[in-house]
Scaffold this active site. Structure first.
Site, PDB file in Angstrom:
ATOM      1  N   ASP A 173      47.636  41.735  45.498  1.00  0.00           N
ATOM      2  CA  ASP A 173      47.290  40.403  45.002  1.00  0.00           C
ATOM      3  C   ASP A 173      47.883  39.406  45.991  1.00  0.00           C
ATOM      4  O   ASP A 173      49.055  39.507  46.336  1.00  0.00           O
ATOM      5  CB  ASP A 173      47.889  40.190  43.585  1.00  0.00           C
ATOM      6  N   THR A 228      35.394  46.218  36.488  1.00  0.00           N
ATOM      7  CA  THR A 228      35.144  45.481  35.239  1.00  0.00           C
ATOM      8  C   THR A 228      35.274  43.983  35.503  1.00  0.00           C
ATOM      9  O   THR A 228      35.443  43.213  34.559  1.00  0.00           O
ATOM     10  CB  THR A 228      36.148  45.892  34.133  1.00  0.00           C
ATOM     11  N   ASP A 254      31.104  48.061  34.960  1.00  0.00           N
ATOM     12  CA  ASP A 254      30.750  47.256  33.795  1.00  0.00           C
ATOM     13  C   ASP A 254      30.005  46.003  34.238  1.00  0.00           C
ATOM     14  O   ASP A 254      29.502  45.246  33.411  1.00  0.00           O
ATOM     15  CB  ASP A 254      32.025  46.864  33.035  1.00  0.00           C
ATOM     16  N   GLU A 259      23.082  41.816  37.973  1.00  0.00           N
ATOM     17  CA  GLU A 259      23.000  42.122  36.538  1.00  0.00           C
ATOM     18  C   GLU A 259      22.255  41.089  35.708  1.00  0.00           C
ATOM     19  O   GLU A 259      21.784  41.383  34.605  1.00  0.00           O
ATOM     20  CB  GLU A 259      24.405  42.300  35.952  1.00  0.00           C
TER      21      GLU A 259
HETATM   22  P1  NAI Z   1      43.567  36.105  36.177  1.00  0.00           P
HETATM   23  O1  NAI Z   1      43.256  34.776  36.764  1.00  0.00           O
HETATM   24  O2  NAI Z   1      44.639  36.216  35.163  1.00  0.00           O
HETATM   25  O3  NAI Z   1      43.911  37.131  37.353  1.00  0.00           O
HETATM   26  C1  NAI Z   1      43.174  37.257  38.531  1.00  0.00           C
HETATM   27  C2  NAI Z   1      44.138  37.715  39.595  1.00  0.00           C
HETATM   28  O4  NAI Z   1      43.394  37.967  40.786  1.00  0.00           O
HETATM   29  C3  NAI Z   1      45.201  36.669  39.933  1.00  0.00           C
HETATM   30  O5  NAI Z   1      46.491  37.229  39.871  1.00  0.00           O
HETATM   31  C4  NAI Z   1      44.841  36.241  41.342  1.00  0.00           C
HETATM   32  O6  NAI Z   1      45.982  35.899  42.116  1.00  0.00           O
HETATM   33  C5  NAI Z   1      44.182  37.510  41.857  1.00  0.00           C
HETATM   34  N1  NAI Z   1      43.400  37.281  43.050  1.00  0.00           N
HETATM   35  C6  NAI Z   1      42.836  36.122  43.509  1.00  0.00           C
HETATM   36  N2  NAI Z   1      42.251  36.339  44.700  1.00  0.00           N
HETATM   37  C7  NAI Z   1      42.447  37.646  44.990  1.00  0.00           C
HETATM   38  C8  NAI Z   1      42.088  38.466  46.093  1.00  0.00           C
HETATM   39  N3  NAI Z   1      41.436  37.957  47.157  1.00  0.00           N
HETATM   40  N4  NAI Z   1      42.427  39.768  46.059  1.00  0.00           N
HETATM   41  C9  NAI Z   1      43.121  40.281  45.017  1.00  0.00           C
HETATM   42  N5  NAI Z   1      43.503  39.547  43.952  1.00  0.00           N
HETATM   43  C10 NAI Z   1      43.160  38.249  43.938  1.00  0.00           C
HETATM   44  O7  NAI Z   1      42.175  36.662  35.617  1.00  0.00           O
HETATM   45  P2  NAI Z   1      41.957  37.816  34.549  1.00  0.00           P
HETATM   46  O8  NAI Z   1      41.907  37.224  33.197  1.00  0.00           O
HETATM   47  O9  NAI Z   1      42.891  38.924  34.816  1.00  0.00           O
HETATM   48  O10 NAI Z   1      40.461  38.244  34.905  1.00  0.00           O
HETATM   49  C11 NAI Z   1      40.144  38.891  36.117  1.00  0.00           C
HETATM   50  C12 NAI Z   1      38.638  38.934  36.269  1.00  0.00           C
HETATM   51  O11 NAI Z   1      38.071  39.772  35.266  1.00  0.00           O
HETATM   52  C13 NAI Z   1      37.924  37.587  36.025  1.00  0.00           C
HETATM   53  O12 NAI Z   1      37.898  36.816  37.199  1.00  0.00           O
HETATM   54  C14 NAI Z   1      36.540  38.002  35.608  1.00  0.00           C
HETATM   55  O13 NAI Z   1      35.729  38.060  36.763  1.00  0.00           O
HETATM   56  C15 NAI Z   1      36.727  39.414  35.068  1.00  0.00           C
HETATM   57  N6  NAI Z   1      36.407  39.514  33.638  1.00  0.00           N
HETATM   58  C16 NAI Z   1      35.485  40.443  33.238  1.00  0.00           C
HETATM   59  C17 NAI Z   1      35.160  40.593  31.912  1.00  0.00           C
HETATM   60  C18 NAI Z   1      34.193  41.629  31.431  1.00  0.00           C
HETATM   61  O14 NAI Z   1      33.774  41.598  30.259  1.00  0.00           O
HETATM   62  N7  NAI Z   1      33.799  42.586  32.255  1.00  0.00           N
HETATM   63  C19 NAI Z   1      35.762  39.713  30.889  1.00  0.00           C
HETATM   64  C20 NAI Z   1      36.769  38.818  31.412  1.00  0.00           C
HETATM   65  C21 NAI Z   1      37.062  38.707  32.741  1.00  0.00           C
END
Ligand code: NAI
Length: 347
Positions: A173, A228, A254, A259
């Site tokens: 991260d 996901t 997922d 999609e």
């Molecule tokens: P979050 O904002 O809490 O965490 C995202 C993390 O990714 C952060 O720690 C950030 O620093 C990191 N990040 C940013 N750029 C990055 C990079 N280039 N490489 C690696 N890490 C990086 O978000 P959360 O709640 O954990 O959600 C993550 C993702 O999950 C969302 O952006 C969304 O796309 C996806 N999601 C999918 C769902 C589904 O039903 N399949 C539902 C909810 C979210």
């Protein structure tokens, strides 16, 4: 407040209406997606409520602003489908940043277990009175290395679950969690050392096609990929080639980069025209679910609750605590809001 809710499914309506009982806003539910064409239907509404596959690009934003809409309430966490730069100063955008990270992390583990132990195939076999184990061989997760890309809310839940299974966890991260006991490594090391890779980062210009042919080449033979997060983190064509060669041992998706036309819809009586999706569905070591990781009762309750709070804050002129704008460093990691100042003021 009048809110037009786009891309509505029966469950959205049920949970939003139940939550709205305490507010009494006028919610109009449409099955259509929000697009440049449908945006004009929101004339006379204060806000629109949209979801992950709505098209909230520049053209849609122009149309919404044109008909007087002031707020886009995303009922999801991701906002890669919103042109945030175009929205800035013209229309407010709020989201539901955290609803149930457990829902997504648990679904990721469900996919991994299914893919590894072939329970999907075993279920079909035994119903057909086929009790053979041939082809169902898995491996112990205990002692294997999982690489977690993105240690935000969902990534952290997934790490906890993996640790419960006795897996070694590597993490990547650009904004590591301070004072955590995670083993952060660079992406190359994560690719080279992981038996399982799970994506939990947002889709941005930096992460688009994070998993491409070059990345896959670095991965261990037999690696299992879990996505996901958002479809376009993986270059599907490169994944197909790596699955065909056997270099990738399995993929559980997922989300999928194209999609929006099919996910959430019943297309069982249609010819699917997306060849890439059909090729992916043809592999017996690929599992595709239809963006359902979020789909738990707890998540739907929280989404409805926070969406209504977001709308209330807007209607009462309060600072929108869940507003996002392109100036939030890395979208949401601290900005004006922390000082109680709105992202911008509409003229
Ligand atoms: P979050 O904002 O809490 O965490 C995202 C993390 O990714 C952060 O720690 C950030 O620093 C990191 N990040 C940013 N750029 C990055 C990079 N280039 N490489 C690696 N890490 C990086 O978000 P959360 O709640 O954990 O959600 C993550 C993702 O999950 C969302 O952006 C969304 O796309 C996806 N999601 C999918 C769902 C589904 O039903 N399949 C539902 C909810 C979210």
């Amino acid at each position: 407040m009048k809110i037009m809710v786009f891309d509505t499914k029966p469950y959205d309506r049920q949970y939003l209406e139940r939550e709205n009982a305490a507010y009494g806003y006028k919610l109009k539910f449409l099955e259509s997606k929000l697009t440049p064409d449908t945006a004009r239907l929101a004339a006379g509404y204060d806000a629109v409520c949209a979801f992950v596959n709505d098209d909230v690009g520049a053209e849609t934003i122009d149309a919404l602003v044109d008909v007087g809409v002031k707020l886009i309430a995303m009922r999801c966490a991701g906002f890669n489908n919103v042109d945030m730069r175009h929205a800035y100063g013209r229309i407010h955008v709020v989201r539901v940043p955290k609803y149930s990270p457990y829902a997504i992390a648990e679904h990721a583990m469900a996919l991994l277990l299914t893919l590894n132990r072939h329970t999907n195939r075993a279920y079909i076999r035994t119903r057909d009175h086929n009790f053979s184990l041939n082809g169902l061989l898995g491996f112990d997760l205990h002692g294997k290395t999982v690489g977690v890309v993105g240690t935000g809310q969902i990534g952290r839940c997934f790490i906890n679950i993996c640790r419960g299974f006795g897996m070694n966890v590597l993490a990547y991260d650009p904004y590591p969690v301070a004072n955590s006991d995670y083993t952060y490594v660079d992406l190359d090391t994560l690719f080279r050392q992981s038996d399982v890779i799970s994506l939990h980062c947002p889709l941005t210009s930096d992460t688009h096609y994070l998993i491409n042919a070059a990345a896959l080449e670095k991965c261990k033979p037999g690696v299992i990929l879990l996505n996901t997060s958002r479809g376009a983190l993986i270059e599907s064509q490169a994944l197909i080639e790596a699955l065909k060669s056997g270099h990738v041992g399995g993929a559980a998706l997922d989300v999928y980069e194209e999609e929006s036309e099919v996910f959430f819809e019943d297309c069982s009586d249609q010819v699917i025209k997306d060849d890439m999706l059909m090729r992916l569905l043809g592999f017996n070591n690929v599992i595709i679910t239809s963006h359902q990781a979020f789909f738990t009762k707890e998540a739907l309750e929280k989404i409805a609750e926070v969406t209504l709070i977001n709308l209330k804050q807007y209607s009462e002129g309060e600072v929108l605590e869940n507003e996002i704008c392109y100036r939030c460093p890395e979208f949401g990691k601290g900005c004006h809001k922390e000082r109680g100042i709105p992202c911008f003021t509409l003229k």
